[in-house]
Each structure stands twice: as structure tokens, then as C-alpha cells.
Design a protein around this motif. Structure first.
Motif, mmCIF file in Angstrom:
data_model
loop_
_atom_site.group_PDB
_atom_site.id
_atom_site.type_symbol
_atom_site.label_atom_id
_atom_site.label_comp_id
_atom_site.label_asym_id
_atom_site.label_seq_id
_atom_site.Cartn_x
_atom_site.Cartn_y
_atom_site.Cartn_z
ATOM 1 N N LEU A 161 0.828 -1.214 0.000
ATOM 2 C CA LEU A 161 0.000 0.000 0.000
ATOM 3 C C LEU A 161 0.856 1.255 0.000
ATOM 4 O O LEU A 161 0.576 2.227 -0.711
ATOM 5 N N ILE A 162 1.902 1.236 0.798
ATOM 6 C CA ILE A 162 2.792 2.400 0.872
ATOM 7 C C ILE A 162 3.485 2.626 -0.473
ATOM 8 O O ILE A 162 3.583 3.759 -0.960
ATOM 9 N N ARG A 163 3.962 1.549 -1.088
ATOM 10 C CA ARG A 163 4.636 1.691 -2.384
ATOM 11 C C ARG A 163 3.692 2.237 -3.459
ATOM 12 O O ARG A 163 4.099 3.057 -4.287
ATOM 13 N N ARG A 164 2.447 1.772 -3.463
ATOM 14 C CA ARG A 164 1.498 2.273 -4.465
ATOM 15 C C ARG A 164 1.216 3.754 -4.250
ATOM 16 O O ARG A 164 1.108 4.513 -5.218
ATOM 17 N N ALA A 165 1.093 4.165 -2.994
ATOM 18 C CA ALA A 165 0.876 5.585 -2.717
ATOM 19 C C ALA A 165 2.097 6.406 -3.118
ATOM 20 O O ALA A 165 1.977 7.506 -3.661
ATOM 21 N N GLN A 166 3.289 5.868 -2.884
ATOM 22 C CA GLN A 166 4.508 6.560 -3.305
ATOM 23 C C GLN A 166 4.541 6.707 -4.817
ATOM 24 O O GLN A 166 4.914 7.768 -5.345
ATOM 25 N N ALA A 167 4.144 5.663 -5.544
ATOM 26 C CA ALA A 167 4.110 5.729 -7.008
ATOM 27 C C ALA A 167 3.164 6.816 -7.490
ATOM 28 O O ALA A 167 3.352 7.380 -8.571
ATOM 29 N N GLY A 168 2.154 7.141 -6.676
ATOM 30 C CA GLY A 168 1.225 8.212 -7.015
ATOM 31 C C GLY A 168 1.711 9.584 -6.605
ATOM 32 O O GLY A 168 0.990 10.574 -6.802
ATOM 33 N N GLY A 169 2.915 9.668 -6.021
ATOM 34 C CA GLY A 169 3.507 10.958 -5.685
ATOM 35 C C GLY A 169 3.553 11.304 -4.217
ATOM 36 O O GLY A 169 4.057 12.377 -3.845
ATOM 37 N N THR A 170 3.049 10.437 -3.344
ATOM 38 C CA THR A 170 3.046 10.729 -1.907
ATOM 39 C C THR A 170 4.439 10.567 -1.324
ATOM 40 O O THR A 170 5.157 9.616 -1.640
ATOM 41 N N THR A 171 4.817 11.499 -0.472
ATOM 42 C CA THR A 171 6.086 11.446 0.258
ATOM 43 C C THR A 171 5.835 10.860 1.637
ATOM 44 O O THR A 171 4.898 11.261 2.331
ATOM 45 N N PHE A 172 6.680 9.917 2.052
ATOM 46 C CA PHE A 172 6.488 9.252 3.337
ATOM 47 C C PHE A 172 7.688 9.484 4.255
ATOM 48 O O PHE A 172 8.841 9.391 3.837
ATOM 49 N N LEU A 173 7.382 9.772 5.505
ATOM 50 C CA LEU A 173 8.361 9.711 6.589
ATOM 51 C C LEU A 173 7.854 8.653 7.548
ATOM 52 O O LEU A 173 6.742 8.762 8.063
ATOM 53 N N LEU A 174 8.646 7.604 7.773
ATOM 54 C CA LEU A 174 8.207 6.552 8.678
ATOM 55 C C LEU A 174 9.285 6.251 9.700
ATOM 56 O O LEU A 174 10.476 6.395 9.426
ATOM 57 N N THR A 175 8.854 5.860 10.890
ATOM 58 C CA THR A 175 9.786 5.426 11.919
ATOM 59 C C THR A 175 9.684 3.919 12.058
ATOM 60 O O THR A 175 8.629 3.321 11.855
ATOM 61 N N THR A 176 10.787 3.312 12.418
ATOM 62 C CA THR A 176 10.800 1.870 12.616
ATOM 63 C C THR A 176 12.041 1.491 13.399
ATOM 64 O O THR A 176 13.034 2.212 13.413
ATOM 65 N N HIS A 177 11.974 0.372 14.098
ATOM 66 C CA HIS A 177 13.203 -0.257 14.591
ATOM 67 C C HIS A 177 13.335 -1.657 13.989
ATOM 68 O O HIS A 177 14.111 -2.477 14.464
ATOM 69 N N ALA A 178 12.575 -1.896 12.919
ATOM 70 C CA ALA A 178 12.661 -3.168 12.193
ATOM 71 C C ALA A 178 13.629 -2.999 11.027
ATOM 72 O O ALA A 178 13.356 -2.262 10.083
ATOM 73 N N MET A 179 14.760 -3.650 11.109
ATOM 74 C CA MET A 179 15.813 -3.452 10.112
ATOM 75 C C MET A 179 15.381 -3.926 8.733
ATOM 76 O O MET A 179 15.660 -3.287 7.719
ATOM 77 N N ALA A 180 14.691 -5.060 8.664
ATOM 78 C CA ALA A 180 14.259 -5.569 7.356
ATOM 79 C C ALA A 180 13.302 -4.589 6.697
ATOM 80 O O ALA A 180 13.354 -4.371 5.480
ATOM 81 N N GLU A 181 12.415 -3.997 7.484
ATOM 82 C CA GLU A 181 11.479 -3.019 6.947
ATOM 83 C C GLU A 181 12.213 -1.802 6.405
ATOM 84 O O GLU A 181 11.913 -1.320 5.308
ATOM 85 N N ALA A 182 13.185 -1.301 7.159
ATOM 86 C CA ALA A 182 13.929 -0.124 6.720
ATOM 87 C C ALA A 182 14.717 -0.415 5.446
ATOM 88 O O ALA A 182 14.741 0.395 4.516
ATOM 89 N N GLU A 183 15.356 -1.581 5.386
ATOM 90 C CA GLU A 183 16.164 -1.926 4.222
ATOM 91 C C GLU A 183 15.298 -2.161 2.994
ATOM 92 O O GLU A 183 15.666 -1.816 1.869
#
Length: 307
Positions: A161-183
Motif C-alpha cells: 500500500l505504501i509503495r502504491r501511494a509513493q508511485a502516485g507521488g506521496t512522500t512518506f516519513l516513517l519510523t521503525t526499529h525493524a531493520m528488514a522493513e527499513a532496508e
């Protein structure tokens, strides 16, 4: 930013480019939630500036409200509202929201439109929460730990969902401590530790900068082996810990030539389990912070948030 005598965030600076997914990476208590609370206008920083779309967000609060949507870490749904009613409620807060039915179809909840949110599964609720941040069609969306507690299938559904929104031009700032998610998700990221940014760049850049070559994972019955390796490799030795009831010690070493380092460690302790492997973002994190990760995602939530 301070909470009584505790300095949660100390003089950080970073920028997020239009259309990218930017991550704030750090342990619980690193200052991530305090940072996004200031960005989203929930807390006024003690000093400095927050600029959204080139404007001073501390002054242009009207611009902030119209341009940025936030999904907090501990967000919750109204349990008796139906799925469509939930999105319609959030959509009414924005001047030019997305079409609710189209968004329901996109997040895979069209068949659940008439169901109460309390009856959704955990993964479905998380997708609905993300949709409340997307329905306003704002250019900037801030997500605080968007996949905490989700199983792998639900986590990947949120990523999509996040990738599709990004493809539509949305800018995301997200926090995480999950390394796989960040990578996996972030175009660029900043590593926070004790309220400061200690490194920033793309995942590949950070791995090349701080963990070039690879990593050697070691399990040993010798409690002194980690100290012997540290005497030669210094702070390249990370994640030293006892491996449960067996009493074995586990540690890792970042090395330019992991195979040569593995051979040297095996010479010190032929009975040790020594495995060279490519470096990951988790290795960078451990090298930069000198600390281990949280063992599970269901631990106590960050204590850095608003009190």
C-alpha cells in the motif's frame, strides 16, 4: 526537545525529498516519536525549524493541517464505526480527499465496507488505519511504526500500500526499529541514537560505509573468545550475548574480509560455530549504536512519546 530533565532529541537535522520514503531508524527511546510529534505539530520543539513544502510549519499551521497526515504508533479505530464510515469520517477532515470506495478497493477491504472495525483481523485493522492516513490525499504522510505486531503477510500488504501511494507521488516519513522493513522500504534513512542522528544515507550507502565486506557470526562455548576477538577488532565486535540455556556466547564481527576473519577465529577456537555472511542494515545499526535490537515487537512501546 526535553521532557523534564530528559533530553529526548538534541539538535538533529535531515530533509526528505519529494516522492521518497524516508525512514527514521532507532531503538525504543532513540527520539523517533518525539521527532515526528514535532514535525506533525503535536509538540513544539524547544528550538529550530520544521519546514513542510518549503514553508515554516510552526507558523503556517494551516498548511501543515492540509498537507500532512499522521498515523501515530498507538492509533486506534472507533470499534463501532463501520469500515466505510471510518474512512468517510477521516475524509471529511480534508479539503480534497480521495474517493472512499476506490480506496477501499485498493486496500482490499471493499467486501468489509459494512463491517464494524472491531470485527476486522489485526492485519485488516492496520490496513484501515493506514487508509485513514491516505484518504486525505495529502502530499506528505507520516507513519510511526506502521507494521508493529503484524505477521509477515500483513506486513507485506502494508508495504505494498505504501509503495502504491509513493508511485502516485506521496512522500512518506516513517519510523521503525525493524531493520528488514527499513532496508526493504526506505529510499534513504537516518539512524537515531540517544536523541541524535548518527548516520544518514540510503541502505546500500550505509552498508558500504559502515559494514563493507561482510560479517562473521560466532557461537562459542568459550566465554573469553569475544574479548580475544575484540582485542584485535575493537568496536567491530557487536551483539555479544549469552545464547540461552546452553550458556553459549554469540557475537558478530564486521570485517573487510569476512572469510579470512572467520578462519582466524576458527584457529582460536576450532569448536566454535563460525559463519561469514554478507552485511545487512542490522549490522550497520549495531556498529553505530553498540546495542542490540529489541527482541520482539510486542515489548513496551516507546517511552519517548508525549506524556
Amino acid at each position: 526537545m526535553r521532557y523534564a530533565d530528559f533530553e529526548a532529541v538534541a539538535g538533529i537535522s535531515f530533509s526528505v525529498a519529494p516522492g521518497e520514503i524516508f525512514g527514521l531508524l532507532g531503538r525504543n527511546g532513540a527520539g523517533k516519536t518525539s521527532t515526528i510529534s514535532a514535525i506533525a505539530g503535536l509538540r513544539r520543539p524547544d528550538a529550530g525549524q520544521v519546514r513542510i513544502l518549503g514553508e515554516d510549519a510552526l507558523v503556517r499551521t494551516d498548511l501543515l493541517r492540509a498537507s500532512l497526515a499522521l498515523q501515530p504508533q498507538q492509533a486506534s479505530l472507533f470499534p463501532r464505526l463501520k469500515v466505510r464510515e471510518t474512512l468517510e469520517t477521516w475524509a471529511a477532515l480534508y479539503p480534497a480527499p480521495r474517493d472512499v470506495d476506490a480506496l477501499l478497493d485498493e486496500i482490499g477491504l471493499a467486501e468489509k465496507a459494512g463491517a464494524r472495525s472491531a470485527r476486522l483481523s489485526g492485519g485488516q485493522q492496520q490496513r484501515l488505519l493506514l487508509a485513514t492516513a491516505l484518504v486525505g490525499d495529502t502530499p506528505v504522510v507520516v507513519l510511526d511504526e506502521p507494521t508493529t505486531g503484524l505477521d509477515p503477510h500483513a506486513r507485506h500488504a502494508v508495504w505494498d500500500l505504501i509503495r502504491r501511494a509513493q508511485a502516485g507521488g506521496t512522500t512518506f516519513l516513517l519510523t521503525t526499529h525493524a531493520m528488514a522493513e527499513a532496508e526493504e522500504m526506505c529510499d534513504r534513512l537516518a539512524v537515531m541514537h540517544e536523541g541524535r542522528v548518527v548516520a544518514a544515507g540510503s541502505p546500500a550507502e550505509l552498508i558500504a560505509r559502515y559494514a563493507s565486506g561482510g560479517v562473521v557470526s560466532v557461537r562459542t562455548d568459550r566465554a573469553d573468545l569475544a574479548d580475544q576477538v575484540r582485542a584485535r577488532h575493537g568496536d567491530a565486535v557487536t551483539a555479544v550475548e549469552s545464547a540461552g540455556r546452553s550458556g553459549r556466547t554469540r557475537f558478530e564481527v564486521t570485517a573487510d574480509d569476512p572469510h579470512a576473519t572467520a578462519a582466524w577465529i576458527t584457529g582460536l577456537d576450532p569448536a566454535a560455530d563460525v559463519r561469514p555472511r554478507p552485511a545487512t542494515l542490522e549490522d550497520v545499526f549495531l556498529r553505530l549504536t553498540g546495542t542490540s535490537l529489541e527482541p520482539t515487537s510486542d515489548m513496551a512501546s516507546e517511552q519517548e512519546g508525549m506524556r
